[in-house]
Scaffold this motif. Structure first.
Motif, PDB file in Angstrom:
ATOM      1  N   ARG A   1      -3.618   1.252  30.184  1.00 47.47           N
ATOM      2  CA  ARG A   1      -3.639  -0.130  30.661  1.00 47.47           C
ATOM      3  C   ARG A   1      -5.060  -0.615  30.895  1.00 47.47           C
ATOM      4  O   ARG A   1      -5.273  -1.692  31.416  1.00 47.47           O
ATOM      5  N   LYS A   2      -6.020   0.190  30.489  1.00 44.68           N
ATOM      6  CA  LYS A   2      -7.418  -0.172  30.689  1.00 44.68           C
ATOM      7  C   LYS A   2      -7.809  -1.285  29.723  1.00 44.68           C
ATOM      8  O   LYS A   2      -7.331  -1.329  28.597  1.00 44.68           O
ATOM      9  N   PRO A   3      -8.691  -2.164  30.160  1.00 45.90           N
ATOM     10  CA  PRO A   3      -9.137  -3.250  29.281  1.00 45.90           C
ATOM     11  C   PRO A   3      -9.739  -2.733  27.970  1.00 45.90           C
ATOM     12  O   PRO A   3      -9.569  -3.357  26.926  1.00 45.90           O
ATOM     13  N   GLU A   4     -10.427  -1.582  28.036  1.00 44.17           N
ATOM     14  CA  GLU A   4     -11.030  -1.012  26.835  1.00 44.17           C
ATOM     15  C   GLU A   4      -9.984  -0.655  25.785  1.00 44.17           C
ATOM     16  O   GLU A   4     -10.254  -0.648  24.595  1.00 44.17           O
ATOM     17  N   ALA A   5      -8.777  -0.325  26.230  1.00 48.06           N
ATOM     18  CA  ALA A   5      -7.727   0.114  25.323  1.00 48.06           C
ATOM     19  C   ALA A   5      -6.985  -1.034  24.662  1.00 48.06           C
ATOM     20  O   ALA A   5      -6.401  -0.863  23.598  1.00 48.06           O
ATOM     21  N   LYS A   6      -7.012  -2.192  25.264  1.00 49.05           N
ATOM     22  CA  LYS A   6      -6.208  -3.315  24.779  1.00 49.05           C
ATOM     23  C   LYS A   6      -6.541  -3.697  23.332  1.00 49.05           C
ATOM     24  O   LYS A   6      -5.648  -3.900  22.516  1.00 49.05           O
ATOM     25  N   GLU A   7      -7.818  -3.777  23.008  1.00 44.86           N
ATOM     26  CA  GLU A   7      -8.215  -4.143  21.648  1.00 44.86           C
ATOM     27  C   GLU A   7      -7.828  -3.049  20.655  1.00 44.86           C
ATOM     28  O   GLU A   7      -7.394  -3.334  19.548  1.00 44.86           O
ATOM     29  N   PHE A   8      -7.951  -1.784  21.059  1.00 44.14           N
ATOM     30  CA  PHE A   8      -7.545  -0.667  20.214  1.00 44.14           C
ATOM     31  C   PHE A   8      -6.031  -0.698  19.996  1.00 44.14           C
ATOM     32  O   PHE A   8      -5.545  -0.501  18.879  1.00 44.14           O
TER      33      PHE A   8
ATOM     34  N   VAL B   1      -9.787  13.908  17.002  1.00 46.92           N
ATOM     35  CA  VAL B   1     -10.649  14.523  18.013  1.00 46.92           C
ATOM     36  C   VAL B   1     -10.442  13.756  19.316  1.00 46.92           C
ATOM     37  O   VAL B   1     -10.676  12.552  19.396  1.00 46.92           O
ATOM     38  N   ALA B   2      -9.966  14.465  20.327  1.00 46.31           N
ATOM     39  CA  ALA B   2      -9.568  13.842  21.594  1.00 46.31           C
ATOM     40  C   ALA B   2     -10.716  13.092  22.262  1.00 46.31           C
ATOM     41  O   ALA B   2     -10.509  12.015  22.819  1.00 46.31           O
ATOM     42  N   LYS B   3     -11.916  13.634  22.199  1.00 49.77           N
ATOM     43  CA  LYS B   3     -13.055  12.966  22.824  1.00 49.77           C
ATOM     44  C   LYS B   3     -13.281  11.593  22.222  1.00 49.77           C
ATOM     45  O   LYS B   3     -13.559  10.622  22.940  1.00 49.77           O
ATOM     46  N   ASP B   4     -13.149  11.474  20.902  1.00 50.63           N
ATOM     47  CA  ASP B   4     -13.340  10.183  20.245  1.00 50.63           C
ATOM     48  C   ASP B   4     -12.293   9.179  20.725  1.00 50.63           C
ATOM     49  O   ASP B   4     -12.618   8.030  21.035  1.00 50.63           O
ATOM     50  N   VAL B   5     -11.038   9.614  20.782  1.00 54.84           N
ATOM     51  CA  VAL B   5      -9.952   8.743  21.239  1.00 54.84           C
ATOM     52  C   VAL B   5     -10.201   8.312  22.678  1.00 54.84           C
ATOM     53  O   VAL B   5     -10.096   7.130  23.018  1.00 54.84           O
ATOM     54  N   CYS B   6     -10.542   9.275  23.526  1.00 53.13           N
ATOM     55  CA  CYS B   6     -10.771   8.972  24.940  1.00 53.13           C
ATOM     56  C   CYS B   6     -11.976   8.053  25.137  1.00 53.13           C
ATOM     57  O   CYS B   6     -11.942   7.170  25.998  1.00 53.13           O
ATOM     58  N   ASP B   7     -13.017   8.231  24.332  1.00 51.98           N
ATOM     59  CA  ASP B   7     -14.173   7.339  24.423  1.00 51.98           C
ATOM     60  C   ASP B   7     -13.770   5.901  24.088  1.00 51.98           C
ATOM     61  O   ASP B   7     -14.185   4.954  24.755  1.00 51.98           O
TER      62      ASP B   7
END
Length: 126
Positions: free
Chosen positions: A84-91, A28-34
């Protein structure tokens, strides 16, 4: 598309998946984007047409019955690696250091914790 939703948890954030007729996962794209701290409205610019679609499923309909966007497994990897967002780094680190290596080594991914016994892990595998 299989209407059965499988839910994963990444640090308290839900990640819902469906499986297509070929057994391939769609997210689900919304979950990934969140999780990644991005917006779904830019996905059509980032992903190829075979990596994104809408699903018509009453079980996950959102926004008054609107069919949500879903992304393929390659689309998920593209978004994770592109961000490159900080939120994405851990994921990104979770996917590249834990999920993918375990799939390569064992053929699947079973989330575990330090408190899980060998029996608990094997029960989840079956």
């Amino acid at each position: 598309m299989n209407n059965e939703i499988q839910k994963f948890d990444f640090k308290g954030a839900p990640l819902r998946t469906l499986t297509d007729k070929a057994g391939e996962p769609w997210f689900v794209a919304k979950d990934v984007c969140d999780i990644l701290g991005t917006d779904t409205r830019d996905l059509h610019k980032i992903l190829e047409s075979d990596e994104i679609t809408n699903v018509d499923s009453i079980h996950i309909a959102q926004n008054g019955g609107k069919a949500p966007l879903i992304i393929s497994e390659p689309g998920l990897y593209r978004l994770v690696m592109k961000s490159r967002k900080p939120e994405a780094k851990e994921f990104q680190r979770w996917v590249t250091h834990e999920v993918l290596p375990q799939i390569r080594k064992t053929g699947g991914y079973i989330p575990t914790s330090e408190s899980d016994s060998d029996e608990d892990i094997m029960a989840r595998a079956v």
